[in-house]
Design a protein around this motif. Sequence first.
Motif, PDB file in Angstrom:
ATOM      1  N   ALA A   1      20.604  15.819  22.678  1.00 18.94           N
ATOM      2  CA  ALA A   1      21.180  15.823  24.030  1.00 18.94           C
ATOM      3  C   ALA A   1      22.674  15.536  24.014  1.00 18.94           C
ATOM      4  N   ARG A   2      23.172  14.936  22.941  1.00 19.57           N
ATOM      5  CA  ARG A   2      24.598  14.623  22.825  1.00 19.57           C
ATOM      6  C   ARG A   2      25.360  15.641  21.989  1.00 19.57           C
ATOM      7  N   GLY A   3      24.725  16.754  21.689  1.00 21.20           N
ATOM      8  CA  GLY A   3      25.415  17.836  21.008  1.00 21.20           C
ATOM      9  C   GLY A   3      25.277  17.861  19.500  1.00 21.20           C
ATOM     10  N   PHE A   4      24.429  17.019  18.934  1.00 22.43           N
ATOM     11  CA  PHE A   4      24.195  17.058  17.491  1.00 22.43           C
ATOM     12  C   PHE A   4      23.260  18.219  17.172  1.00 22.43           C
ATOM     13  N   VAL A   5      23.466  18.810  15.989  1.00 22.42           N
ATOM     14  CA  VAL A   5      22.589  19.881  15.518  1.00 22.42           C
ATOM     15  C   VAL A   5      22.115  19.517  14.109  1.00 22.42           C
ATOM     16  N   GLU A   6      20.883  19.862  13.841  1.00 20.91           N
ATOM     17  CA  GLU A   6      20.303  19.530  12.530  1.00 20.91           C
ATOM     18  C   GLU A   6      20.976  20.332  11.425  1.00 20.91           C
ATOM     19  N   ILE A   7      21.329  19.622  10.327  1.00 23.79           N
ATOM     20  CA  ILE A   7      21.926  20.312   9.177  1.00 23.79           C
ATOM     21  C   ILE A   7      21.136  20.081   7.890  1.00 23.79           C
ATOM     22  N   ASP A   8      20.240  19.078   7.888  1.00 23.02           N
ATOM     23  CA  ASP A   8      19.515  18.788   6.652  1.00 23.02           C
ATOM     24  C   ASP A   8      18.319  17.891   6.947  1.00 23.02           C
ATOM     25  N   ARG A   9      17.335  17.967   6.064  1.00 27.06           N
ATOM     26  CA  ARG A   9      16.189  17.049   6.058  1.00 27.06           C
ATOM     27  C   ARG A   9      15.968  16.618   4.625  1.00 27.06           C
ATOM     28  N   TYR A  10      15.627  15.360   4.444  1.00 26.86           N
ATOM     29  CA  TYR A  10      15.333  14.869   3.100  1.00 26.86           C
ATOM     30  C   TYR A  10      14.279  13.781   3.193  1.00 26.86           C
ATOM     31  N   VAL A  11      13.540  13.627   2.102  1.00 22.85           N
ATOM     32  CA  VAL A  11      12.492  12.625   2.018  1.00 22.85           C
ATOM     33  C   VAL A  11      12.858  11.675   0.885  1.00 22.85           C
ATOM     34  N   LEU A  12      12.831  10.388   1.172  1.00 22.47           N
ATOM     35  CA  LEU A  12      13.112   9.392   0.138  1.00 22.47           C
ATOM     36  C   LEU A  12      11.945   9.344  -0.845  1.00 22.47           C
ATOM     37  N   PRO A  13      12.211   9.001  -2.101  1.00 21.09           N
ATOM     38  CA  PRO A  13      11.132   8.920  -3.089  1.00 21.09           C
ATOM     39  C   PRO A  13       9.994   8.014  -2.605  1.00 21.09           C
ATOM     40  N   GLY A  14       8.782   8.532  -2.682  1.00 23.76           N
ATOM     41  CA  GLY A  14       7.608   7.778  -2.276  1.00 23.76           C
ATOM     42  C   GLY A  14       7.269   7.888  -0.798  1.00 23.76           C
ATOM     43  N   ASP A  15       8.146   8.497  -0.004  1.00 26.24           N
ATOM     44  CA  ASP A  15       7.905   8.649   1.432  1.00 26.24           C
ATOM     45  C   ASP A  15       7.308  10.013   1.727  1.00 26.24           C
ATOM     46  N   THR A  16       6.812  10.151   2.950  1.00 25.97           N
ATOM     47  CA  THR A  16       6.298  11.448   3.402  1.00 25.97           C
ATOM     48  C   THR A  16       6.998  11.920   4.670  1.00 25.97           C
TER      49      THR A  16
ATOM     50  N   PRO B   1      10.331  12.789   6.659  1.00 27.12           N
ATOM     51  CA  PRO B   1      11.728  13.073   6.335  1.00 27.12           C
ATOM     52  C   PRO B   1      12.713  12.385   7.287  1.00 27.12           C
ATOM     53  N   PHE B   2      13.918  12.200   6.777  1.00 25.80           N
ATOM     54  CA  PHE B   2      15.070  11.843   7.592  1.00 25.80           C
ATOM     55  C   PHE B   2      15.755  13.144   7.964  1.00 25.80           C
ATOM     56  N   VAL B   3      16.282  13.198   9.175  1.00 27.13           N
ATOM     57  CA  VAL B   3      16.984  14.382   9.672  1.00 27.13           C
ATOM     58  C   VAL B   3      18.465  14.023   9.788  1.00 27.13           C
ATOM     59  N   THR B   4      19.312  14.791   9.126  1.00 28.47           N
ATOM     60  CA  THR B   4      20.754  14.632   9.269  1.00 28.47           C
ATOM     61  C   THR B   4      21.228  15.644  10.301  1.00 28.47           C
ATOM     62  N   LEU B   5      21.991  15.149  11.268  1.00 26.22           N
ATOM     63  CA  LEU B   5      22.513  15.994  12.337  1.00 26.22           C
ATOM     64  C   LEU B   5      24.027  15.836  12.402  1.00 26.22           C
ATOM     65  N   ARG B   6      24.713  16.904  12.740  1.00 24.85           N
ATOM     66  CA  ARG B   6      26.170  16.884  12.867  1.00 24.85           C
ATOM     67  C   ARG B   6      26.554  17.178  14.307  1.00 24.85           C
ATOM     68  N   LEU B   7      27.544  16.452  14.787  1.00 20.47           N
ATOM     69  CA  LEU B   7      28.046  16.660  16.138  1.00 20.47           C
ATOM     70  C   LEU B   7      28.738  18.017  16.187  1.00 20.47           C
ATOM     71  N   GLY B   8      28.272  18.875  17.118  1.00 22.16           N
ATOM     72  CA  GLY B   8      28.797  20.234  17.211  1.00 22.16           C
ATOM     73  C   GLY B   8      30.113  20.320  17.938  1.00 22.16           C
TER      74      GLY B   8
END
Length: 147
Positions: free
Chosen positions: A123-138, A140-147
């Motif tokens: 809602a604040r203008g961020f867009v997804e640029i990446d997803r990653y999972v930490l070792p042992g997790d299931t 993901p974390f979502v990285t977003l960049r302000l557009g």
Amino acid sequence: MSELRIAPVDGDAMMNDWRHVHNTIIPTAPLSPDDVRERVGRYRLDVAYLDDAAVGCATVRPPTDEEPAVTVIARILPAYRRRGFGRTLYEHGLALARELAADAPVETVVLASNEDGLRFALARGFVEIDRYVLPGDTIPFVTLRLG
């Protein structure tokens, strides 16, 4: 009516408050007191209080040679959401980020299962640029960049 007060982490009690909020919202990657102590030395960590209750925490990570973006993360405990506290905490973090690196891109990171956090960022203008999972997790974390 109480106002939100945002303060930089200073001392063990505030580190514990910051850690409590972080670990509540990010249960898949809990931090120890030593983890938080180490982060205090590298990042700007803030706690948001309503009266004496910690209701949120923020992290501002400055850019580095390896990561040119400044990262702003604002977290509000579920019981305190939808009252404008997230907006206030985010705007506080964004202002700090602009002081650190006015021209750097701004990113945030949200645990994928935190639907409120993802909606807030989008809602604040961020867009997804990446997803990653930490070792042992299931989840993901979502990285977003302000557009």
